[in-house]
Design a protein around this motif. Sequence first.
Motif, PDB file in Angstrom:
ATOM      1  N   LYS A   1      92.822  18.281  26.450  1.00 54.65           N
ATOM      2  CA  LYS A   1      91.952  17.364  25.711  1.00 54.65           C
ATOM      3  C   LYS A   1      92.652  16.827  24.460  1.00 54.65           C
ATOM      4  CE  LYS A   1      87.886  19.638  27.543  1.00 54.65           C
ATOM      5  NZ  LYS A   1      87.414  18.611  28.431  1.00 54.65           N
ATOM      6  N   GLY A   2      93.950  17.126  24.320  1.00 53.47           N
ATOM      7  CA  GLY A   2      94.725  16.595  23.206  1.00 53.47           C
ATOM      8  C   GLY A   2      94.573  17.358  21.907  1.00 53.47           C
ATOM      9  N   ILE A   3      94.125  18.592  21.984  1.00 59.78           N
ATOM     10  CA  ILE A   3      93.940  19.408  20.786  1.00 59.78           C
ATOM     11  C   ILE A   3      95.022  20.487  20.791  1.00 59.78           C
ATOM     12  CG2 ILE A   3      92.341  20.874  19.507  1.00 59.78           C
ATOM     13  CD1 ILE A   3      90.065  19.426  20.990  1.00 59.78           C
ATOM     14  N   SER A   4      95.841  20.513  19.754  1.00 59.82           N
ATOM     15  CA  SER A   4      96.989  21.417  19.734  1.00 59.82           C
ATOM     16  C   SER A   4      96.730  22.634  18.850  1.00 59.82           C
ATOM     17  CB  SER A   4      98.243  20.681  19.261  1.00 59.82           C
ATOM     18  OG  SER A   4      98.002  20.078  18.015  1.00 59.82           O
ATOM     19  N   LYS A   5      97.409  23.711  19.211  1.00 58.76           N
ATOM     20  CA  LYS A   5      97.277  24.977  18.487  1.00 58.76           C
ATOM     21  C   LYS A   5      98.201  24.959  17.266  1.00 58.76           C
ATOM     22  CE  LYS A   5      97.524  29.953  19.206  1.00 58.76           C
ATOM     23  NZ  LYS A   5      97.860  31.005  20.162  1.00 58.76           N
ATOM     24  N   VAL A   6      97.623  25.323  16.104  1.00 61.87           N
ATOM     25  CA  VAL A   6      98.384  25.394  14.859  1.00 61.87           C
ATOM     26  C   VAL A   6      97.965  26.660  14.118  1.00 61.87           C
ATOM     27  CG1 VAL A   6      98.624  22.874  14.660  1.00 61.87           C
ATOM     28  CG2 VAL A   6      96.666  24.009  13.601  1.00 61.87           C
ATOM     29  N   ASP A   7      98.557  26.890  12.942  1.00 63.64           N
ATOM     30  CA  ASP A   7      98.132  28.055  12.163  1.00 63.64           C
ATOM     31  C   ASP A   7      96.757  27.784  11.533  1.00 63.64           C
ATOM     32  OD1 ASP A   7      98.766  26.268  10.165  1.00 63.64           O
ATOM     33  OD2 ASP A   7     100.339  27.490   9.278  1.00 63.64           O
TER      34      ASP A   7
ATOM     35  N   LEU B   1      94.211  42.491  29.078  1.00 69.14           N
ATOM     36  CA  LEU B   1      94.648  41.533  30.090  1.00 69.14           C
ATOM     37  C   LEU B   1      93.612  40.434  30.293  1.00 69.14           C
ATOM     38  CD1 LEU B   1      96.213  43.984  32.681  1.00 69.14           C
ATOM     39  CD2 LEU B   1      97.410  42.448  31.117  1.00 69.14           C
ATOM     40  N   MET B   2      92.345  40.801  30.305  1.00 68.74           N
ATOM     41  CA  MET B   2      91.303  39.799  30.462  1.00 68.74           C
ATOM     42  C   MET B   2      91.258  38.889  29.235  1.00 68.74           C
ATOM     43  SD  MET B   2      89.345  38.620  32.719  1.00 68.74           S
ATOM     44  CE  MET B   2      88.898  39.823  33.939  1.00 68.74           C
ATOM     45  N   ASP B   3      91.442  39.456  28.048  1.00 69.39           N
ATOM     46  CA  ASP B   3      91.485  38.665  26.824  1.00 69.39           C
ATOM     47  C   ASP B   3      92.611  37.638  26.900  1.00 69.39           C
ATOM     48  OD1 ASP B   3      90.763  38.132  23.959  1.00 69.39           O
ATOM     49  OD2 ASP B   3      92.811  38.857  23.658  1.00 69.39           O
ATOM     50  N   GLN B   4      93.768  38.046  27.381  1.00 66.21           N
ATOM     51  CA  GLN B   4      94.901  37.122  27.525  1.00 66.21           C
ATOM     52  C   GLN B   4      94.561  35.995  28.495  1.00 66.21           C
ATOM     53  OE1 GLN B   4      98.387  39.377  28.660  1.00 66.21           O
ATOM     54  NE2 GLN B   4      98.081  40.824  26.978  1.00 66.21           N
ATOM     55  N   ARG B   5      93.889  36.334  29.593  1.00 65.29           N
ATOM     56  CA  ARG B   5      93.511  35.316  30.586  1.00 65.29           C
ATOM     57  C   ARG B   5      92.530  34.303  29.992  1.00 65.29           C
ATOM     58  NH1 ARG B   5      93.127  40.196  34.073  1.00 65.29           N
ATOM     59  NH2 ARG B   5      95.000  40.177  35.356  1.00 65.29           N
ATOM     60  N   VAL B   6      91.532  34.802  29.265  1.00 66.86           N
ATOM     61  CA  VAL B   6      90.522  33.919  28.677  1.00 66.86           C
ATOM     62  C   VAL B   6      91.164  33.010  27.637  1.00 66.86           C
ATOM     63  CG1 VAL B   6      88.441  33.841  27.233  1.00 66.86           C
ATOM     64  CG2 VAL B   6      88.587  35.455  29.140  1.00 66.86           C
ATOM     65  N   ARG B   7      91.959  33.570  26.759  1.00 64.10           N
ATOM     66  CA  ARG B   7      92.614  32.767  25.719  1.00 64.10           C
ATOM     67  C   ARG B   7      93.536  31.710  26.335  1.00 64.10           C
ATOM     68  NH1 ARG B   7      92.987  34.724  20.222  1.00 64.10           N
ATOM     69  NH2 ARG B   7      91.493  36.408  19.942  1.00 64.10           N
TER      70      ARG B   7
ATOM     71  N   ALA C   1      85.840  29.290  35.404  1.00 68.24           N
ATOM     72  CA  ALA C   1      84.714  29.429  34.464  1.00 68.24           C
ATOM     73  C   ALA C   1      84.966  28.626  33.194  1.00 68.24           C
ATOM     74  CB  ALA C   1      84.478  30.898  34.140  1.00 68.24           C
ATOM     75  N   ILE C   2      86.157  28.732  32.632  1.00 69.99           N
ATOM     76  CA  ILE C   2      86.469  28.004  31.397  1.00 69.99           C
ATOM     77  C   ILE C   2      86.512  26.498  31.670  1.00 69.99           C
ATOM     78  CG2 ILE C   2      88.202  27.635  29.581  1.00 69.99           C
ATOM     79  CD1 ILE C   2      86.621  30.263  29.325  1.00 69.99           C
ATOM     80  N   GLY C   3      87.033  26.101  32.815  1.00 73.49           N
ATOM     81  CA  GLY C   3      87.039  24.682  33.180  1.00 73.49           C
ATOM     82  C   GLY C   3      85.630  24.123  33.258  1.00 73.49           C
ATOM     83  N   GLU C   4      84.725  24.881  33.877  1.00 72.33           N
ATOM     84  CA  GLU C   4      83.322  24.464  33.987  1.00 72.33           C
ATOM     85  C   GLU C   4      82.664  24.430  32.604  1.00 72.33           C
ATOM     86  OE1 GLU C   4      79.981  23.231  36.109  1.00 72.33           O
ATOM     87  OE2 GLU C   4      81.963  23.642  36.938  1.00 72.33           O
ATOM     88  N   LEU C   5      82.983  25.378  31.771  1.00 76.32           N
ATOM     89  CA  LEU C   5      82.407  25.461  30.424  1.00 76.32           C
ATOM     90  C   LEU C   5      82.871  24.306  29.541  1.00 76.32           C
ATOM     91  CD1 LEU C   5      81.978  28.600  28.360  1.00 76.32           C
ATOM     92  CD2 LEU C   5      83.351  26.792  27.395  1.00 76.32           C
ATOM     93  N   MET C   6      84.148  23.970  29.610  1.00 83.99           N
ATOM     94  CA  MET C   6      84.724  22.959  28.713  1.00 83.99           C
ATOM     95  C   MET C   6      84.590  21.533  29.244  1.00 83.99           C
ATOM     96  SD  MET C   6      85.883  24.612  26.031  1.00 83.99           S
ATOM     97  CE  MET C   6      86.988  23.457  25.261  1.00 83.99           C
ATOM     98  N   ILE C   7      83.950  21.357  30.390  1.00 80.48           N
ATOM     99  CA  ILE C   7      83.828  20.021  30.965  1.00 80.48           C
ATOM    100  C   ILE C   7      83.042  19.080  30.046  1.00 80.48           C
ATOM    101  CG2 ILE C   7      81.723  20.304  32.328  1.00 80.48           C
ATOM    102  CD1 ILE C   7      83.346  19.010  34.650  1.00 80.48           C
ATOM    103  N   ASN C   8      82.153  19.627  29.233  1.00 73.59           N
ATOM    104  CA  ASN C   8      81.320  18.810  28.350  1.00 73.59           C
ATOM    105  C   ASN C   8      81.871  18.699  26.934  1.00 73.59           C
ATOM    106  OD1 ASN C   8      79.365  18.219  30.328  1.00 73.59           O
ATOM    107  ND2 ASN C   8      78.453  20.226  30.014  1.00 73.59           N
TER     108      ASN C   8
ATOM    109  N   GLU D   1      93.084  27.736  25.864  1.00 71.20           N
ATOM    110  CA  GLU D   1      94.196  26.972  25.300  1.00 71.20           C
ATOM    111  C   GLU D   1      94.627  25.846  26.233  1.00 71.20           C
ATOM    112  OE1 GLU D   1      97.158  29.916  24.309  1.00 71.20           O
ATOM    113  OE2 GLU D   1      96.037  30.571  22.534  1.00 71.20           O
ATOM    114  N   THR D   2      94.639  26.105  27.529  1.00 67.28           N
ATOM    115  CA  THR D   2      94.994  25.071  28.511  1.00 67.28           C
ATOM    116  C   THR D   2      93.983  23.926  28.461  1.00 67.28           C
ATOM    117  OG1 THR D   2      96.070  26.676  29.955  1.00 67.28           O
ATOM    118  CG2 THR D   2      95.340  24.613  30.974  1.00 67.28           C
ATOM    119  N   GLN D   3      92.699  24.256  28.441  1.00 66.55           N
ATOM    120  CA  GLN D   3      91.661  23.225  28.402  1.00 66.55           C
ATOM    121  C   GLN D   3      91.748  22.391  27.117  1.00 66.55           C
ATOM    122  OE1 GLN D   3      89.240  22.207  30.612  1.00 66.55           O
ATOM    123  NE2 GLN D   3      90.308  23.488  32.096  1.00 66.55           N
ATOM    124  N   LEU D   4      91.928  23.048  25.979  1.00 64.21           N
ATOM    125  CA  LEU D   4      92.020  22.309  24.717  1.00 64.21           C
ATOM    126  C   LEU D   4      93.270  21.431  24.695  1.00 64.21           C
ATOM    127  CD1 LEU D   4      90.812  25.009  22.169  1.00 64.21           C
ATOM    128  CD2 LEU D   4      89.591  22.945  22.888  1.00 64.21           C
ATOM    129  N   SER D   5      94.363  21.929  25.219  1.00 62.31           N
ATOM    130  CA  SER D   5      95.604  21.151  25.295  1.00 62.31           C
ATOM    131  C   SER D   5      95.415  19.904  26.157  1.00 62.31           C
ATOM    132  CB  SER D   5      96.725  22.029  25.857  1.00 62.31           C
ATOM    133  OG  SER D   5      97.885  21.267  26.062  1.00 62.31           O
TER     134      SER D   5
END
Length: 185
Positions: free
Chosen positions: A70-76, A54-60, A171-178, A64-68
Amino acid sequence: MKKVFIAVAVLVLSACSTLKSSSDFDPSVAFEQYKSYAWIEKKNDDAVYQLDGLMDQRVRSAIETQLSQKGISKVDKQNADLLVNYITKVDKKINIDTFNSHFGYNPYYGPRWGLAGSMQTETVVREYEVGTMIVDLVDNKTGKLVWRGTVADTIREQNTPQERTESINNAIGELMINYPPKLGQ
């Protein structure tokens, strides 16, 4: 009116983040080239079940939300510009505080009568845990690490799934701010 101002100030200060984040990157890389990502596949025989799935799902989901955003999309994996991985660790820390807890006087009766000062020293030892999350972005073509972000905070018990999700998102928002890094950063 003064009480209302003090209450608002306390709420604002209590909302301040205690998260400590940092990032590092390869300055020779043009980050605007990265438009897609895929997750690094775990080298684990039992990839279906994880100890804390469950924690892994939350982190991922948070990454994914932060990268999205920033205009970066998930692909294979074959078509991805970046490969994403995260690592978590927990360190036990000890905080030792020594302070003088009592100043006063003690009457002294002996050959010479008088007053003497007294001081009591108290030492408090507190053990706590600091959780650290590291997010790595690897160039899929070269296999080289191009960006790493870390965030650390004292671990607190969150009681509900919503509180856990909110904590991870912050936490992820703070991490990906840079990300993406700016020159001179």
